[in-house]
Design a protein around this motif. Structure first.
Motif, PDB file in Angstrom:
ATOM      1  N   SER A  58     -39.116  47.031  42.324  1.00  0.00           N
ATOM      2  CA  SER A  58     -38.654  46.794  40.953  1.00  0.00           C
ATOM      3  C   SER A  58     -37.250  46.220  41.004  1.00  0.00           C
ATOM      4  O   SER A  58     -36.558  46.276  42.031  1.00  0.00           O
ATOM      5  N   ALA A  59     -36.806  45.680  39.878  1.00  0.00           N
ATOM      6  CA  ALA A  59     -35.449  45.142  39.789  1.00  0.00           C
ATOM      7  C   ALA A  59     -34.419  46.250  39.957  1.00  0.00           C
ATOM      8  O   ALA A  59     -33.360  46.040  40.559  1.00  0.00           O
ATOM      9  N   THR A  60     -34.734  47.443  39.426  1.00  0.00           N
ATOM     10  CA  THR A  60     -33.806  48.571  39.558  1.00  0.00           C
ATOM     11  C   THR A  60     -33.656  48.989  41.013  1.00  0.00           C
ATOM     12  O   THR A  60     -32.541  49.268  41.483  1.00  0.00           O
ATOM     13  N   ALA A  63     -31.531  46.475  42.763  1.00  0.00           N
ATOM     14  CA  ALA A  63     -30.119  46.660  42.421  1.00  0.00           C
ATOM     15  C   ALA A  63     -29.518  47.823  43.203  1.00  0.00           C
ATOM     16  O   ALA A  63     -28.384  47.729  43.702  1.00  0.00           O
ATOM     17  N   SER A 136     -39.895  42.233  45.326  1.00  0.00           N
ATOM     18  CA  SER A 136     -38.987  42.555  44.224  1.00  0.00           C
ATOM     19  C   SER A 136     -38.876  41.371  43.272  1.00  0.00           C
ATOM     20  O   SER A 136     -38.940  40.217  43.701  1.00  0.00           O
ATOM     21  N   PRO A 139     -33.815  37.779  41.206  1.00  0.00           N
ATOM     22  CA  PRO A 139     -32.572  38.193  40.541  1.00  0.00           C
ATOM     23  C   PRO A 139     -32.364  37.458  39.229  1.00  0.00           C
ATOM     24  O   PRO A 139     -32.716  36.287  39.094  1.00  0.00           O
ATOM     25  N   SER A 216     -25.253  44.676  39.849  1.00  0.00           N
ATOM     26  CA  SER A 216     -26.415  45.144  39.101  1.00  0.00           C
ATOM     27  C   SER A 216     -26.798  44.165  37.987  1.00  0.00           C
ATOM     28  O   SER A 216     -27.983  43.899  37.755  1.00  0.00           O
ATOM     29  N   THR A 219     -28.549  41.335  39.662  1.00  0.00           N
ATOM     30  CA  THR A 219     -29.842  41.674  40.256  1.00  0.00           C
ATOM     31  C   THR A 219     -30.887  42.023  39.212  1.00  0.00           C
ATOM     32  O   THR A 219     -32.028  41.540  39.259  1.00  0.00           O
ATOM     33  N   SER A 220     -30.514  42.900  38.268  1.00  0.00           N
ATOM     34  CA  SER A 220     -31.499  43.435  37.321  1.00  0.00           C
ATOM     35  C   SER A 220     -31.225  43.097  35.861  1.00  0.00           C
ATOM     36  O   SER A 220     -32.050  43.395  34.997  1.00  0.00           O
ATOM     37  N   GLN A 222     -28.847  44.493  34.111  1.00  0.00           N
ATOM     38  CA  GLN A 222     -28.330  45.707  33.495  1.00  0.00           C
ATOM     39  C   GLN A 222     -27.065  46.146  34.203  1.00  0.00           C
ATOM     40  O   GLN A 222     -26.900  45.900  35.405  1.00  0.00           O
ATOM     41  N   SER A 227     -29.393  52.040  33.562  1.00  0.00           N
ATOM     42  CA  SER A 227     -30.790  51.885  33.933  1.00  0.00           C
ATOM     43  C   SER A 227     -31.673  52.404  32.799  1.00  0.00           C
ATOM     44  O   SER A 227     -31.385  53.420  32.165  1.00  0.00           O
ATOM     45  N   ALA A 231     -33.250  44.788  29.829  1.00  0.00           N
ATOM     46  CA  ALA A 231     -32.597  43.871  30.758  1.00  0.00           C
ATOM     47  C   ALA A 231     -32.156  42.603  30.029  1.00  0.00           C
ATOM     48  O   ALA A 231     -32.863  42.082  29.163  1.00  0.00           O
TER      49      ALA A 231
END
Length: 269
Positions: A58-60, A63, A136, A139, A216, A219-220, A222, A227, A231
């Motif tokens: 996942s994006a989280t 990150a 993943s 970004p 962060s 990447t995500s 956020q 979290s 986003a």
């Protein structure tokens, strides 16, 4: 015409020569090499694959992986290597001798930053390749990821130069580096997230907190401590970088001033 074209090259020759010499010394130091590869690259990727097995990519998670990489690379590669190398060169009288040559003070101070920066950039490529090849999401804003990386290398190198004024020898770096390392760890999103609001606001002002937020966002989409929120897209992420960038500017100015005032070229000076 020839003078105008060759002068800049001549100016940069001392830095290139010093950086090459520092790289050769760095490569011979087994401890620094292990710290430079094992800590920043292997540990975050192991953590990534363990969590990915249970929760998926996942994006989280990406990150979090990049945040862990950034922390370890900046502390154990960039910061500690510059601190130990510049202190060792001063103890050996090398810094004082170099000032009598062609290199400027800035070039002498910048040369020890190069090996760690090269290793950190190489590690970034490796971690990025593995994380995104493993599925993943892409970004949101790679520009902010690059900004966090470059700003981190610069500010932690400057903090190493500032810390060297308090460090008598390379062995003492293990002690004098602790305050900066503690400040960096406080900036981790996982630590900031469990702090009471008042303490979290203070932790948000630390340099690594600002770098973590930039990484962060890139990447995500956020902030590191947000979290679960919606986003942001590429353009919207730029609207959130004001505070992190301002914090980094203040810390950079502080590190520069401390270095200017306190940096020692000789153990007797």
């Amino acid at each position: 015409m020839s003078t105008a074209t060759t002068t800049p090259t001549r100016r940069h020759r001392p830095l290139a020569a010093l950086a090459k010499a520092e790289y050769l010394q760095f490569r011979r130091n087994t401890t620094l090499l292990v710290m430079g590869v094992g800590f920043p690259v292997v540990i975050p990727l192991l953590s990534f694959f363990v969590i990915r097995q249970n929760e998926g990519a996942s994006a989280t998670l990406a990150a979090t992986t990049f945040e862990m990489f950034l922390l370890m690379a900046l502390l154990f590669v960039q910061y500690y290597s510059v601190l130990s190398m510049i202190t060792a060169r001063r103890s050996e009288g090398v810094l004082k001798r170099l000032r009598t040559g062609e290199a400027s003070d800035v070039q002498i101070q910048a040369a020890p930053m190069v090996p760690g920066a090269v290793l950190t950039l190489t590690g970034t490529i490796v971690v990025s390749a593995v994380v995104y090849a493993a599925g993943s999401p892409a970004p949101v804003n790679p520009i902010l990821m690059g900004l966090a990386l470059i700003a981190g290398i610069a500010i932690f190198s400057l903090l190493a130069l500032a810390t060297s004024a308090l460090t008598k020898n390379a062995e003492a770096a293990q002690i004098t580096s602790l305050p900066v390392m503690a400040i960096a760890f406080v900036g981790l999103s996982t630590i900031r997230g469990i702090l009471p609001d008042r303490f979290q606001q203070v932790a948000d002002l630390t340099p690594f907190a600002a770098l973590s937020d930039l990484m962060s966002l890139g990447t995500s989409g956020q902030l590191a401590t947000a979290s679960g929120s919606t986003a942001l897209d590429f353009g919207a992420t730029f609207a959130e970088i004001g505070q992190p960038v301002a914090i980094l500017v203040v810390w950079t100015a502080l590190a520069l001033e401390l270095t200017r005032r306190n940096f020692r070229w000789d153990d007797r000076g």
